[in-house]
Design an enzyme around this catalytic site. Structure first.
Site, PDB file in Angstrom:
ATOM      1  N   GLU A  71     -95.070 -84.003  68.634  1.00 35.50           N
ATOM      2  CA  GLU A  71     -93.893 -84.181  67.517  1.00 35.50           C
ATOM      3  C   GLU A  71     -93.581 -85.404  67.140  1.00 35.50           C
ATOM      4  OE1 GLU A  71     -89.801 -82.837  68.944  1.00 35.50           O
ATOM      5  OE2 GLU A  71     -89.269 -82.285  67.152  1.00 35.50           O
ATOM      6  N   LYS A 115     -89.469 -76.705  61.758  1.00 36.64           N
ATOM      7  CA  LYS A 115     -88.778 -76.457  62.983  1.00 36.64           C
ATOM      8  C   LYS A 115     -87.580 -75.600  62.623  1.00 36.64           C
ATOM      9  CE  LYS A 115     -86.900 -79.442  66.787  1.00 36.64           C
ATOM     10  NZ  LYS A 115     -86.765 -80.483  67.107  1.00 36.64           N
ATOM     11  N   CYS A 134     -90.720 -77.990  69.716  1.00 41.28           N
ATOM     12  CA  CYS A 134     -89.748 -78.565  70.550  1.00 41.28           C
ATOM     13  C   CYS A 134     -88.534 -77.477  71.006  1.00 41.28           C
ATOM     14  CB  CYS A 134     -89.546 -79.911  70.045  1.00 41.28           C
ATOM     15  SG  CYS A 134     -88.848 -81.054  71.483  1.00 41.28           S
TER      16      CYS A 134
HETATM   17  N1  LIG Z   1     -86.199 -82.669  71.186  1.00 32.70           N
HETATM   18  C1  LIG Z   1     -85.956 -81.487  71.043  1.00 32.70           C
HETATM   19  O1  LIG Z   1     -85.883 -80.688  69.986  1.00 32.70           O
HETATM   20  C2  LIG Z   1     -85.446 -80.485  72.254  1.00 32.70           C
HETATM   21  C3  LIG Z   1     -85.356 -80.930  73.575  1.00 32.70           C
HETATM   22  O2  LIG Z   1     -85.625 -82.358  73.950  1.00 32.70           O
HETATM   23  C4  LIG Z   1     -84.573 -79.758  74.460  1.00 32.70           C
HETATM   24  O3  LIG Z   1     -84.570 -78.785  74.221  1.00 32.70           O
HETATM   25  O4  LIG Z   1     -84.154 -80.492  75.327  1.00 32.70           O
END
Ligand SMILES: NC(=O)CC(=O)C(=O)O
Length: 284
Positions: A50, A120, A161
């Protein structure tokens, strides 16, 4: 299944846990070098983290945003996929379209063509006192669509994520026939140790799919990613995991494991769809 078909159901994958700094060109160059390294090690499906071309943070999204597929990051990814004759999951980078920003994952086939684009869907808005506060929705818009692609007859679904926390998304993909879920993911130092491995094992076990999540390496300043990029098999077993530094994690995914677990523990045929929407809580 004949021998040829079963050979084609083994995929050599590489998760590139790359170092990310403020210089976009250096980030791209570094990723390009690591992609070539992964190819030399035999990978035919390669995935980046990401926000692999920019630091991760709301203040950076507009500065680094590019249109897709015309920006420099798309061009590098297309060329790298073609030069190395691989499927390339281009991590994510901030996208701009019609004055809106998205956190977007692109996928490129061995001809260098864009074959999937996923924005996302669940934005990372959390507040843990003494831990971390993050509000992607201050800048980003959420995506509303699933995206998948096909590698030698194997269907691969995409999330990003925070999406890992939403089992509904993973199930929708499984119901569409997905066997591998890929999540570029920069988990935090607060949430990563608690949940990163657990969520991946959960999604893999719930849906009897391979799950792969790819983090940037831990920086020395700015956003500190948890690292620990991981490959989990459809039984929920971790078959590859990075530490926190720059690293490539390789995995030979034997897709016959999806067939085996789905036959031996046939939960998808046993779901009580007849009652889930109507069952009451308690005796009420
Ligand atoms: N960074 C993200 O989008 C998610 C994350 O770090 C988490 O769910 O904990």
């Amino acid at each position: 299944m004949n021998q040829m078909q079963s050979i084609m159901r083994v995929l050599r994958t590489a998760l590139i846990q790359s170092r990310v700094g403020k210089n976009r060109l250096e980030n791209l160059q570094n990723a390009e070098n690591l992609i070539a390294q992964a190819k030399n090690a035999g990978a035919n499906l390669v995935a980046l983290p990401e926000c692999f071309n920019s630091p991760y943070g709301t203040k950076f999204f507009s500065e680094y945003a590019e249109s897709i597929p015309n920006g420099p990051t798309s061009k590098m990814l297309s060329k790298a996929a073609k030069d190395n004759n691989i499927f390339l999951v281009g991590g994510t980078f901030p996208e701009i379209e019609n004055d809106k920003f998205y956190n977007t994952c692109t996928v490129w086939n061995p001809a260098g063509e864009l074959v999937a684009k996923y924005r996302k869907m669940h934005l990372f808005d959390i507040d843990i006192p003494g831990g971390i506060t993050f509000k992607e929705s201050d800048v980003l818009s959420a995506g509303n669509e699933l995206a998948s692609f096909d590698v030698n007859g194997i269907k691969v679904g995409l999330g990003i994520c925070y999406d890992l926390r939403f089992e509904e998304l993973a199930k929708l993909y499984r119901l569409q026939g997905v066997e591998i879920l890929i999540y570029p993911a920069a988990f935090t130092l607060t949430t990563g140790p608690m949940h990163f491995e657990l969520l991946q094992r959960s999604r893999a076990t719930d849906n009897q799919v391979f799950v792969m999540a790819i983090s940037p390496s831990r920086g020395e300043q700015g956003f500190m990613a948890w690292g620990h990029s991981q490959i989990t098999d459809p039984w929920g077993k971790v078959i590859g995991q990075a530490k926190e530094g720059e690293e490539i994690v390789y995995g030979d995914l034997d897709l016959s494991e999806c067939d085996k677990v789905r036959q031996q523990i046939p939960i998808f045929g046993q779901r009580r769809k007849d009652i889930y929407d109507t069952i009451r809580i308690g005796n009420r």
